[in-house]
Motif scaffolding. Structure first.
Motif, PDB file in Angstrom:
ATOM      1  N   TRP A 116       0.879  -0.933   0.303  1.00 31.11           N
ATOM      2  CA  TRP A 116      -0.442   0.111  -0.073  1.00 31.11           C
ATOM      3  C   TRP A 116       1.441   1.397  -0.479  1.00 31.11           C
ATOM      4  O   TRP A 116       0.343   2.820  -0.381  1.00 31.11           O
ATOM      5  CB  TRP A 116      -1.088   0.399   1.127  1.00 31.11           C
ATOM      6  N   SER A 117       2.293   0.964   0.710  1.00 29.77           N
ATOM      7  CA  SER A 117       2.867   2.729   0.869  1.00 29.77           C
ATOM      8  C   SER A 117       2.854   3.036  -0.974  1.00 29.77           C
ATOM      9  O   SER A 117       3.340   3.766  -0.848  1.00 29.77           O
ATOM     10  CB  SER A 117       4.337   2.595   2.103  1.00 29.77           C
ATOM     11  N   GLN A 118       3.797   1.456  -1.332  1.00 30.90           N
ATOM     12  CA  GLN A 118       4.372   1.880  -2.361  1.00 30.90           C
ATOM     13  C   GLN A 118       2.965   2.439  -3.803  1.00 30.90           C
ATOM     14  O   GLN A 118       3.181   3.328  -4.393  1.00 30.90           O
ATOM     15  CB  GLN A 118       5.085   0.656  -3.208  1.00 30.90           C
ATOM     16  N   LEU A 119       2.265   2.404  -3.580  1.00 31.59           N
ATOM     17  CA  LEU A 119       0.938   2.925  -4.140  1.00 31.59           C
ATOM     18  C   LEU A 119       1.393   4.054  -3.716  1.00 31.59           C
ATOM     19  O   LEU A 119       1.145   5.475  -4.725  1.00 31.59           O
ATOM     20  CB  LEU A 119      -0.668   2.201  -4.422  1.00 31.59           C
ATOM     21  N   ARG A 120       1.077   5.014  -2.729  1.00 29.06           N
ATOM     22  CA  ARG A 120       0.310   5.594  -2.379  1.00 29.06           C
ATOM     23  C   ARG A 120       1.971   6.797  -2.235  1.00 29.06           C
ATOM     24  O   ARG A 120       1.901   7.966  -2.651  1.00 29.06           O
ATOM     25  CB  ARG A 120       0.673   5.771  -0.502  1.00 29.06           C
ATOM     26  N   ALA A 121       2.678   6.534  -2.341  1.00 28.50           N
ATOM     27  CA  ALA A 121       4.368   6.936  -3.107  1.00 28.50           C
ATOM     28  C   ALA A 121       4.111   7.024  -4.706  1.00 28.50           C
ATOM     29  O   ALA A 121       4.492   8.444  -5.263  1.00 28.50           O
ATOM     30  CB  ALA A 121       5.686   6.108  -2.489  1.00 28.50           C
ATOM     31  N   ARG A 122       3.614   6.654  -5.316  1.00 24.28           N
ATOM     32  CA  ARG A 122       3.724   6.994  -6.956  1.00 24.28           C
ATOM     33  C   ARG A 122       2.365   7.609  -6.762  1.00 24.28           C
ATOM     34  O   ARG A 122       2.454   8.403  -7.698  1.00 24.28           O
ATOM     35  CB  ARG A 122       2.737   5.428  -7.289  1.00 24.28           C
ATOM     36  N   VAL A 123       1.372   7.409  -6.238  1.00 25.79           N
ATOM     37  CA  VAL A 123       0.614   9.218  -6.167  1.00 25.79           C
ATOM     38  C   VAL A 123       0.676   9.681  -5.868  1.00 25.79           C
ATOM     39  O   VAL A 123       0.420  10.813  -6.393  1.00 25.79           O
ATOM     40  CB  VAL A 123      -0.842   8.415  -5.747  1.00 25.79           C
ATOM     41  N   VAL A 146      -4.904   8.230  -3.220  1.00 21.18           N
ATOM     42  CA  VAL A 146      -5.424  10.489  -3.730  1.00 21.18           C
ATOM     43  C   VAL A 146      -5.452  10.604  -2.561  1.00 21.18           C
ATOM     44  O   VAL A 146      -5.238  11.529  -1.357  1.00 21.18           O
ATOM     45  CB  VAL A 146      -6.164  10.542  -4.877  1.00 21.18           C
ATOM     46  N   LEU A 147      -7.258   9.985  -2.138  1.00 23.35           N
ATOM     47  CA  LEU A 147      -7.983   9.808  -0.412  1.00 23.35           C
ATOM     48  C   LEU A 147      -6.860   9.869   0.388  1.00 23.35           C
ATOM     49  O   LEU A 147      -6.711  10.583   1.118  1.00 23.35           O
ATOM     50  CB  LEU A 147      -8.900   9.817  -0.901  1.00 23.35           C
ATOM     51  N   SER A 148      -6.259   8.748   0.560  1.00 16.07           N
ATOM     52  CA  SER A 148      -5.092   8.780   1.614  1.00 16.07           C
ATOM     53  C   SER A 148      -4.141   9.944   1.977  1.00 16.07           C
ATOM     54  O   SER A 148      -4.252  10.253   2.988  1.00 16.07           O
ATOM     55  CB  SER A 148      -4.632   7.642   1.335  1.00 16.07           C
ATOM     56  N   VAL A 149      -3.552   9.613   1.077  1.00 18.77           N
ATOM     57  CA  VAL A 149      -2.590  11.009   0.610  1.00 18.77           C
ATOM     58  C   VAL A 149      -2.934  12.403   1.144  1.00 18.77           C
ATOM     59  O   VAL A 149      -2.054  13.139   1.699  1.00 18.77           O
ATOM     60  CB  VAL A 149      -1.873  10.724  -1.380  1.00 18.77           C
ATOM     61  N   LEU A 150      -4.133  12.905   0.587  1.00 24.33           N
ATOM     62  CA  LEU A 150      -4.085  14.599   0.587  1.00 24.33           C
ATOM     63  C   LEU A 150      -4.883  14.977   1.754  1.00 24.33           C
ATOM     64  O   LEU A 150      -5.320  15.534   2.337  1.00 24.33           O
ATOM     65  CB  LEU A 150      -5.124  14.357  -0.283  1.00 24.33           C
ATOM     66  N   GLY A 152      -5.586  12.204   4.769  1.00 22.88           N
ATOM     67  CA  GLY A 152      -5.036  11.679   5.291  1.00 22.88           C
ATOM     68  C   GLY A 152      -5.365  10.329   6.097  1.00 22.88           C
ATOM     69  O   GLY A 152      -5.276  10.034   7.371  1.00 22.88           O
ATOM     70  N   PHE A 153      -6.202  10.074   5.365  1.00 20.30           N
ATOM     71  CA  PHE A 153      -7.580   8.367   5.706  1.00 20.30           C
ATOM     72  C   PHE A 153      -6.469   7.124   5.939  1.00 20.30           C
ATOM     73  O   PHE A 153      -5.528   7.705   4.573  1.00 20.30           O
ATOM     74  CB  PHE A 153      -8.150   8.241   4.414  1.00 20.30           C
TER      75      PHE A 153
END
Length: 194
Positions: A116-123, A146-150, A152-153
């Motif tokens: 999951w952290s790798q996907l978040r890093a790409r996004v 995107v929702l997680s990154v922007l 904090g979910f």
């Protein structure tokens, strides 16, 4: 300053819906492509971006052609890589293994797949490159990242968002300088079709 609009749209139905389609490049159904084109009516954007997988790239190209806008496919907008699970129905997986993944997708990534952290890093990297209002044809997992990154979910919170085929999430971003994440506001969310 009004910020820039970011419209994230999940691709239309693929030829084999219901499977774990991560990086597997299944082609889109023509009806799914047509639904994506129709969903853009009334949206404002200056460019069309997409995952490089055909189920997202094909409708993005059609939308860009209709609007006479630039279009670019970008691997950073791909779905989570499900590794050995790619192309399988969830019912084919060991329920206990699958439950561990949903509970902690970083520690229990799919075999040969992506955390999951790798996907978040790409996004995160893709978001930092946005400089104008954009339509991005992408995937449900990527939209959740995107929702997680922007906002904090955590992964449990974003997986509670139902994002059917052609779901549309519109955000307003206020880009920051110095490589910091933009401030963001959810403008609209339409869950699309199952």
């Amino acid at each position: 300053m009004n910020g820039i609009l970011l419209h994230l749209m999940r691709h239309g139905a693929p030829r084999e819906p219901g499977l774990l389609l991560g990086h597997r490049d299944d082609p889109p159904l023509p009806t799914g492509v047509a639904q994506c084109v129709v969903r853009t009516d009334g949206l404002e954007f200056a460019q069309v971006l997409s995952s490089d997988l055909s189920r997202a790239r094909v409708p993005a190209r059609q939308i860009a052609d209709v609007r006479k806008l630039p279009q670019r496919a970008d691997r950073r907008w791909r779905e989570l890589d499900f590794g050995e699970w790619d192309g399988l129905a969830p019912q084919q997986l060991d329920p206990a293994v699958q439950a561990r993944f949903w509970e902690d997708p970083d520690a229990c990534a799919p075999p040969g797949g992506e955390r999951w952290s790798q996907l978040r890093a790409r996004v995160t990297d893709a978001l930092l490159g946005l400089d104008r209002s954009s339509l991005v044809i992408t995937h449900a997992g990527t939209m959740r990242a995107v929702l997680s990154v922007l906002f904090g979910f955590d992964h449990r919170q974003v997986w509670a968002f139902e994002l059917g085929y052609t779901a549309l999430l519109s955000l307003r971003l206020w880009p920051e300088t110095g490589g910091r994440m933009p401030a963001a506001q959810i403008v609209a969310l339409d869950r699309g079709s199952p």
